[in-house]
Design an enzyme around this catalytic site. Structure first.
Site: not given
Length: 445
Positions: A102, A241, A243, A245
């Protein structure tokens, strides 16, 4: 409930090359997950990743483990986490796996799982996978080994899904938007979504090289996009960010608009349209300003523990639709099954267009209290939360702030960090109090 050994609040995560993020462990994790999921009837698993260089290594290890357990693996290549959740549903796969850490630096990575419904795995399944990890690997018969394949149109499918959440009668024509992809999984997808809906898109953070993900760009470091929005005279900026999410937004003046403000804007717009169902779920970190702003509108608010899985649990418990963390996770259950940064951004843009107001004007409906967050790194053996001097420091600050502020100490679910948060009406007082507590915590680490 049994204690988890590997799964945190968001899958298994750590530094690449150090246990458990090693090829041998991830191979066994794939096998263990395959064994448990196969008992649920699983035939195929969707696997996506972000742009970290270690994704290639971990992808291969997962493939071997899943194959040994007899499961088919369908690889998407770099794809946002919420896209994997979406494809897991649409392909009727029994599980989805994302290789990502992430918002963390490139040298970290992780493995997170989604159920067939596109939600985080239930606790019972995670614990069953951990129990399976204690066993020796047993390979299925050669004829039953799982096969692997590539899904070549995964990005296109997700782009169309994102666009479908934006009203057909509206367009982004006339909007000049800076899109920061954090050199991460949204680098091809986000610019396409917003430009295809009519916006003039200025792209940054869209040249991943395997080691620059989240590096001075994206939702965790918005300084670059704040400057770029002002420089380009853009209407607003969107920072994702690594990834995809988490979302942070920037107004035309260069001010950061965080997850609390984004959820407030979306909830207020839903209330105006008569489409708000219930209230809004935040977390222990949610700013008091958001709580007070929602209260003025008559919108119920509830706090969950920090972590999007806990926000999701409380949303389902209350049968509400909107949840968020100030870090930028925004969950809109009438449209998605997990935090989705692109979809959340689109809903804010609906408000911008419908209300004919700037992002700055929309966000001005609530006033954020000054909030200072200091991260203190500690060793795995230390437990500064139990130190008497830390408890006394917290009590002292709480007495200073009275009813006009809050203190929160919590351990990160993904890193060996203790987060010290102080919130109140006066910035200097809040900063001083947070540093005071952080110094005492450091002395006990």
């Amino acid at each position: 409930m049994s204690q988890r050994r590997y799964f945190g609040t968001d899958g298994v995560r750590g530094k690449v090359g150090q246990y458990p993020i090693t090829p041998d462990f991830v191979l066994k994790l794939g096998w263990a997950a395959g064994r448990v999921l196969a008992k649920q009837g699983t035939q195929k698993v969707i696997i996506g990743k972000d742009t970290r260089i270690s994704g290639y290594m971990l992808e291969s290890a997962l493939e071997a483990g899943l194959s040994a357990a007899g499961l088919k693996a369908i690889f998407t290549g770099p794809l946002p986490t919420p896209a994997v959740a979406y494809l897991t549903q649409t392909f009727r796969a029994e599980a989805g796996i994302v290789i990502s850490a992430s918002h963390n630096p490139y040298y970290d990575n992780g493995i997170k799982f989604f159920s067939s419904e596109g939600t985080k795995l239930p606790d019972a399944i995670e614990l069953a996978i951990e129990a399976e990890l204690d066993k020796d690997i047993e390979c299925v018969d050669s004829a039953s080994l799982g096969k692997a394949s590539r899904l070549t149109d995964a990005a296109g499918r997700y782009i169309e899904f994102c666009k479908s959440t934006f009203p057909h009668h509206l367009s982004l024509d006339g909007l000049r938007i800076v899109v920061d992809c954090a050199h991460g999984a949204t680098y091809k997808i986000a610019p396409a979504v917003f430009s295809e809906l009519g916006a003039e898109v200025i792209t940054m953070g869209a040249e991943p090289n395997g080691t620059n993900i989240n590096d001075k760009v994206g939702a965790t470091d918005v300084a670059a996009i704040q400057a770029r929005v002002v420089e380009e005279k853009a209407d607003l900026g969107l920072a994702f960010d690594g990834d995809g999410d988490r979302i942070m937004m920037v107004d035309h003046l260069g001010n950061k608009i965080d997850g609390d403000q984004i959820a407030y804007i979306i909830a207020r717009d839903a209330l105006r349209r008569g489409e708000l169902k219930g209230g809004v779920v935040g977390t222990l970190m949610t700013n008091l300003g958001m709580e007070n702003g929602l209260k003025k509108l008559g919108i119920p608010f509830a706090r969950a523990a920090v972590g999007d899985r806990y926000v999701m649990e409380l949303l389902k418990q209350n049968d509400w639709r909107i949840g968020a963390e100030n870090s930028g996770h925004v969950i809109l259950l009438d449209k998605v099954t997990t935090g989705d940064a692109i979809v959340a951004a689109l809903q804010v843009l609906v408000s911008v267009i419908d209300a004919k107001m700037s992002l700055n004007e929309l966000a001005s409906g609530m006033t954020l209290y000054p909030q200072v967050l200091i991260n203190v790194r500690f060793s795995g053996d230390a437990n500064p939360l139990e130190a008497e001097t830390v408890k006394q420091a917290v009590q002292s600050v709480e007495e200073q702030l009275g009813d006009s502020g809050r203190v929160l100490l919590r351990k990160s679910g993904t890193e060996p960090l203790l987060r010290v948060m102080v919130e109140g009406e006066n910035q200097e007082q809040v900063q001083s109090c947070a540093q005071y507590i952080a110094d005492i915590v450091t002395a006990n680490c």
